[in-house]
Design a protein around this motif. Structure first.
Motif, PDB file in Angstrom:
ATOM      1  N   LEU A 153       1.950   5.195   2.975  1.00 49.89           N
ATOM      2  CA  LEU A 153       0.770   5.597   3.718  1.00 49.89           C
ATOM      3  C   LEU A 153      -0.248   4.457   3.688  1.00 49.89           C
ATOM      4  O   LEU A 153      -0.998   4.294   2.742  1.00 49.89           O
ATOM      5  N   LEU A 154      -0.241   3.603   4.729  1.00 53.18           N
ATOM      6  CA  LEU A 154      -1.180   2.493   4.780  1.00 53.18           C
ATOM      7  C   LEU A 154      -2.610   3.012   4.794  1.00 53.18           C
ATOM      8  O   LEU A 154      -3.496   2.455   4.173  1.00 53.18           O
ATOM      9  N   SER A 155      -2.844   4.070   5.551  1.00 52.79           N
ATOM     10  CA  SER A 155      -4.115   4.788   5.520  1.00 52.79           C
ATOM     11  C   SER A 155      -3.799   6.261   5.315  1.00 52.79           C
ATOM     12  O   SER A 155      -2.951   6.811   6.013  1.00 52.79           O
ATOM     13  N   PRO A 156      -4.457   6.900   4.375  1.00 49.28           N
ATOM     14  CA  PRO A 156      -4.127   8.303   4.125  1.00 49.28           C
ATOM     15  C   PRO A 156      -4.703   9.259   5.162  1.00 49.28           C
ATOM     16  O   PRO A 156      -4.262  10.407   5.254  1.00 49.28           O
ATOM     17  N   TRP A 157      -5.646   8.807   5.968  1.00 46.71           N
ATOM     18  CA  TRP A 157      -6.367   9.735   6.824  1.00 46.71           C
ATOM     19  C   TRP A 157      -5.516  10.392   7.906  1.00 46.71           C
ATOM     20  O   TRP A 157      -5.691  11.603   8.166  1.00 46.71           O
TER      21      TRP A 157
ATOM     22  N   HIS B 277      -2.495  11.306   7.659  1.00 45.22           N
ATOM     23  CA  HIS B 277      -1.773  12.358   6.955  1.00 45.22           C
ATOM     24  C   HIS B 277      -2.709  13.521   6.623  1.00 45.22           C
ATOM     25  O   HIS B 277      -2.335  14.695   6.777  1.00 45.22           O
TER      26      HIS B 277
ATOM     27  N   GLU C 238       0.811  -1.206   0.000  1.00 48.25           N
ATOM     28  CA  GLU C 238       0.000   0.000   0.000  1.00 48.25           C
ATOM     29  C   GLU C 238       0.853   1.269   0.000  1.00 48.25           C
ATOM     30  O   GLU C 238       0.328   2.358   0.055  1.00 48.25           O
TER      31      GLU C 238
ATOM     32  N   LEU D 228     -10.115  13.328  -1.725  1.00 47.91           N
ATOM     33  CA  LEU D 228      -9.467  13.086  -0.441  1.00 47.91           C
ATOM     34  C   LEU D 228      -8.583  14.263  -0.028  1.00 47.91           C
ATOM     35  O   LEU D 228      -8.684  14.742   1.116  1.00 47.91           O
TER      36      LEU D 228
ATOM     37  N   LEU E 263      -0.438  11.902  -1.690  1.00 51.20           N
ATOM     38  CA  LEU E 263      -1.748  11.341  -2.056  1.00 51.20           C
ATOM     39  C   LEU E 263      -1.983  11.382  -3.557  1.00 51.20           C
ATOM     40  O   LEU E 263      -3.122  11.467  -4.014  1.00 51.20           O
TER      41      LEU E 263
ATOM     42  N   HIS F 281      -4.448   8.737  -4.852  1.00 52.71           N
ATOM     43  CA  HIS F 281      -5.742   8.633  -4.183  1.00 52.71           C
ATOM     44  C   HIS F 281      -6.768   9.503  -4.905  1.00 52.71           C
ATOM     45  O   HIS F 281      -6.415  10.401  -5.669  1.00 52.71           O
TER      46      HIS F 281
END
Length: 408
Positions: A16-20, A22, A13, A146, A139, A142
């Protein structure tokens, strides 16, 4: 098939495994640098008029100084790309910004106030360019809505600072309002302290586009006019509403501006994937002009609150649409040029309306609404030629290396 065939590894991934997390750090940085550091002046301005003896002319000069500082910081980010990838620059800008906010109540000297707001503008711009470059750089793969939530940090900061001043105005003075805003900026900066700046981009192997699109002139003119019109409302809206409504209505309207701005960038980005960006830009500008004019034409609590929502829902969205349109036109260094025009417009806005402020804020708001309507005409002209010019390539957000200096 062999029983020893390797099992496919899970798809990586990226960093950034989860962008949130960040996105949240970027939003906190923008809330501190823009929502508080830049725009808290709007709800505090009426308190400085009534309690600190600040004249209307001096109030306009303080606003102009902040916008000049912002332009200088934005230019520094453009000319020295290493600044936007430096965590030290980000953290140093937080410290300078908080210091200037805390120093405002220490004097009644207008010249010192102008110097402090100039420094605050430089710091706000550097925070913005580092945070946005990081947001868009990390990002890239993404969905474009987002990053829009990261931009929503500007609105969140406006709402938080507006609530803070609204709560303080009946129990404290203008000095406490500045000190409290410094504390709020410090709390938000703490949340963003470990934000990862953008990594240097890999050298491009493609051939940069060299086509000069004449329709870019319409976009540039419209976005510059937007800078003039929007900043008048962004600076004087609370004071204008306060002239004809109870004092808390102005601060409450500013809170609504911030709340409406939080989802606006993500919303306009989504709409821009389905409909013509120039067309949406024209719609957003007309809605914004109505929002600016309502408190001046109608008066009363309802008009003030509706106008605040319309203004908040569009001013960041207009930037999102305009900058993406410039990138889609493939005009060389479009975002840098658009931001320069927008910044000059912001500097001119308070100066243009300063003579009108002797007659109250109503004429200034009406002039600002007229300027934004003129910007919508430029967007309509752009819309006429845009379908014929638009390339068939997939529509992406403007690249991070171009949007270093963009924003409200």
């Amino acid at each position: 098939m062999s029983r020893y065939a390797p099992v496919p590894a899970p798809r990586a991934e990226g960093p950034l495994l989860s962008p949130w997390p960040h996105v949240v750090r970027v939003a906190a940085a923008l809330a501190a640098g823009m929502g508080v550091g830049r725009f808290v002046y709007t709800p505090i301005l009426p308190l400085m008029h009534s309690q600190a003896g600040l004249s209307t002319d001096a109030g306009a000069h303080l606003a102009t100084a902040n916008y000049v500082g912002y332009l200088l910081g934005a230019l520094a980010g453009t000319l020295l790309p290493a600044l936007v990838r430096s965590r030290a620059v980000l953290r140093g800008s937080f410290v300078v910004l908080i210091g200037t906010l805390a120093a405002m109540p220490a004097t009644h000297d207008t010249t010192v106030w102008i110097a402090l707001r100039l420094l605050a503008g430089v710091a706000s711009a550097l925070i913005f360019v580092v945070a946005v470059s990081s947001l868009l750089g990390h990002l890239r793969d993404h969905p474009p809505h987002l990053p829009g939530w990261g931009f929503g940090g500007v609105g969140a900061g406006i709402a938080l600072s507006g609530l803070l001043v609204l709560a303080l105005r009946s129990v404290a003075d203008w000095q406490v309002a500045w000190w409290s805003s410094a504390a709020l900026a410090a709390a938000l900066a703490t949340a963003a302290w470990n934000l990862r700046p953008e990594v240097p981009p890999k050298p491009s192997t493609g051939t940069p586009g060299t086509t000069v699109d004449p329709w870019f002139g319409a976009l540039f003119a419209g976005y510059t006019l937007e800078g003039v019109g929007y900043i008048v409302a962004g600076t004087f809206l609370v004071a204008a509403i306060g002239q004809s409504s109870p004092g808390w209505i102005g601060s409450g309207a500013w809170v609504l501006v911030g709340l409406a701005a939080v989802p606006s960038s993500a919303l306009w980005a989504r709409l821009g994937r389905r409909w013509s960006r120039p067309g949406l830009l024209g719609v957003a500008l007309v809605v914004q002009a109505v929002g600016i004019a309502l408190p001046a034409l109608v008066g009363g609590v309802a008009a003030a609150l509706v106008g605040a929502v319309l203004f908040g829902a569009t001013f960041i969205g207009v930037s999102t649409l305009a900058l993406a349109t410039g990138a889609e036109l493939r005009f060389p260094r479009s975002v840098a040029l658009l931001t320069a025009g927008y910044s000059v417009g912001q500097i001119l806005g308070p100066l243009v309306v300063a003579p009108l402020l002797h007659h109250g804020y109503r004429p200034a708001l009406l002039l600002a609404a007229g300027v934004v309507l003129a910007a919508s005409v430029a967007a309509a002209v752009l819309r006429l030629g845009f379908p014929r010019r638009r390339a068939a390539a997939p529509r992406h957000s403007a690249p991070a290396e171009e949007i270093r200096t963009a924003g409200p």
